[in-house]
Design a protein around this motif. Sequence first.
Motif, short mmCIF file in Angstrom:
data_model
loop_
_atom_site.label_atom_id
_atom_site.label_comp_id
_atom_site.label_asym_id
_atom_site.label_seq_id
_atom_site.Cartn_x
_atom_site.Cartn_y
_atom_site.Cartn_z
N ASN A 71 0.38 19.82 -87.07
CA ASN A 71 0.95 21.16 -87.11
C ASN A 71 2.04 21.38 -86.07
N VAL A 72 2.19 20.45 -85.13
CA VAL A 72 3.25 20.55 -84.12
C VAL A 72 4.10 19.26 -84.13
N SER A 73 4.41 18.80 -85.33
CA SER A 73 5.22 17.59 -85.51
C SER A 73 6.69 17.82 -85.22
N GLY A 74 7.14 19.05 -85.26
CA GLY A 74 8.56 19.35 -85.17
C GLY A 74 9.21 18.90 -83.87
N GLY A 75 8.53 19.11 -82.74
CA GLY A 75 9.10 18.73 -81.45
C GLY A 75 9.49 17.26 -81.39
N PRO A 76 8.55 16.34 -81.70
CA PRO A 76 8.91 14.93 -81.70
C PRO A 76 10.02 14.59 -82.70
N VAL A 77 9.98 15.19 -83.89
CA VAL A 77 11.01 14.89 -84.90
C VAL A 77 12.38 15.34 -84.40
N ALA A 78 12.46 16.56 -83.88
CA ALA A 78 13.74 17.06 -83.38
C ALA A 78 14.23 16.24 -82.19
N GLY A 79 13.30 15.84 -81.32
CA GLY A 79 13.67 15.02 -80.17
C GLY A 79 14.24 13.68 -80.60
N LEU A 80 13.63 13.06 -81.59
CA LEU A 80 14.13 11.78 -82.10
C LEU A 80 15.48 11.95 -82.80
N ALA A 81 15.63 13.03 -83.57
CA ALA A 81 16.90 13.28 -84.25
C ALA A 81 18.03 13.44 -83.24
N ARG A 82 17.75 14.13 -82.13
CA ARG A 82 18.77 14.27 -81.07
C ARG A 82 19.05 12.92 -80.41
N PHE A 83 17.99 12.19 -80.06
CA PHE A 83 18.15 10.92 -79.35
C PHE A 83 18.99 9.94 -80.15
N SER A 85 21.01 10.76 -82.65
CA SER A 85 22.17 11.45 -83.26
C SER A 85 22.11 11.40 -84.78
N THR A 86 20.95 11.76 -85.32
CA THR A 86 20.72 11.74 -86.76
C THR A 86 20.68 13.16 -87.29
N ASP A 87 21.52 13.48 -88.26
CA ASP A 87 21.49 14.83 -88.81
C ASP A 87 20.38 14.94 -89.85
N ALA A 88 20.07 16.18 -90.22
CA ALA A 88 18.93 16.43 -91.12
C ALA A 88 19.07 15.72 -92.46
N ALA A 89 20.29 15.50 -92.92
CA ALA A 89 20.51 14.82 -94.21
C ALA A 89 20.07 13.36 -94.17
N HIS A 90 19.86 12.82 -92.97
CA HIS A 90 19.40 11.43 -92.82
C HIS A 90 18.01 11.36 -92.21
N VAL A 91 17.27 12.46 -92.33
CA VAL A 91 15.87 12.49 -91.90
C VAL A 91 15.00 12.49 -93.16
N VAL A 92 14.05 11.55 -93.22
CA VAL A 92 13.09 11.49 -94.33
C VAL A 92 11.70 11.72 -93.74
N ILE A 93 11.04 12.77 -94.20
CA ILE A 93 9.68 13.07 -93.76
C ILE A 93 8.72 12.62 -94.86
N ASP A 121 6.69 23.08 -89.43
CA ASP A 121 7.07 22.93 -88.03
C ASP A 121 8.32 22.07 -87.88
N VAL A 122 8.46 21.05 -88.73
CA VAL A 122 9.67 20.22 -88.69
C VAL A 122 10.89 21.06 -89.06
N ALA A 123 10.80 21.88 -90.10
CA ALA A 123 11.92 22.72 -90.52
C ALA A 123 12.31 23.69 -89.40
N LYS A 124 11.31 24.23 -88.73
CA LYS A 124 11.58 25.16 -87.63
C LYS A 124 12.28 24.43 -86.48
N ALA A 125 11.78 23.25 -86.11
CA ALA A 125 12.34 22.51 -84.98
C ALA A 125 13.74 21.98 -85.26
N LEU A 126 14.00 21.59 -86.50
CA LEU A 126 15.34 21.09 -86.88
C LEU A 126 16.30 22.25 -87.18
N ALA A 127 15.75 23.47 -87.25
CA ALA A 127 16.52 24.68 -87.58
C ALA A 127 17.14 24.60 -88.98
#
Length: 195
Positions: A71-83, A85-93, A121-127
């Motif tokens: 239920n709190v997966s968003g933080g790690p996903v957003a952190g990895l996306a930033r690290f 430099s991957t935009d949401a279009a290249h994120v597969v959950i 939570d991922v949608a919220k963290a990735l905005a």
Amino acid sequence: MAETWLIVGLGNPGPRYEATRHNVGQMVVDELAARRSEPFRQHRANARVAETWLRPGAAKLILAKPNSFMNVSGGPVAGLARFYSTDAAHVVIVHDELDIPFDSLRLKSGGGHGGHNGVRDVAKALATPEFLRVRVGIGRPPGRQDPADWVLDPFSAGERQTLPILISDAADAVERIVEDGLVAAQQRFHAPKGE
């Protein structure tokens, strides 16, 4: 330069949960790493990560399993996306889905979370909800069992016989999305079994 894709398997941490229905997303990411003999390592974004390639010279894959609860997966996903430099279009959950029958897959981009708290939570963290999803069907519980308990139960003996094929198919679906795009993957994996 090759594109970088972030492939995240949702689930809960620890041995108590690793064989449960809720962790099927992590099982799929494990399969992708095993195909490439790539071990997972701890990452500062509170996840275990395996960096690899779709195949030599093709897209880079960041395979990830958050150390947080579903239920709190968003933080790690957003952190990895930033690290990375991957935009949401290249994120597969990759995640379990109650509303899809067991042994079925559905692939999509964007849309609602359908009550799945990890996806919410991922949608919220990735905005944005505009990321790709590989939804692995686990079906609804029989009788009056609470869905919250059902997802935290291990797969049944009958399901475990088919589970390796389902996990392999889901891993194939991830690879097809990266290689050929969502529509081609949907055409392949939304076809009825046996076609």
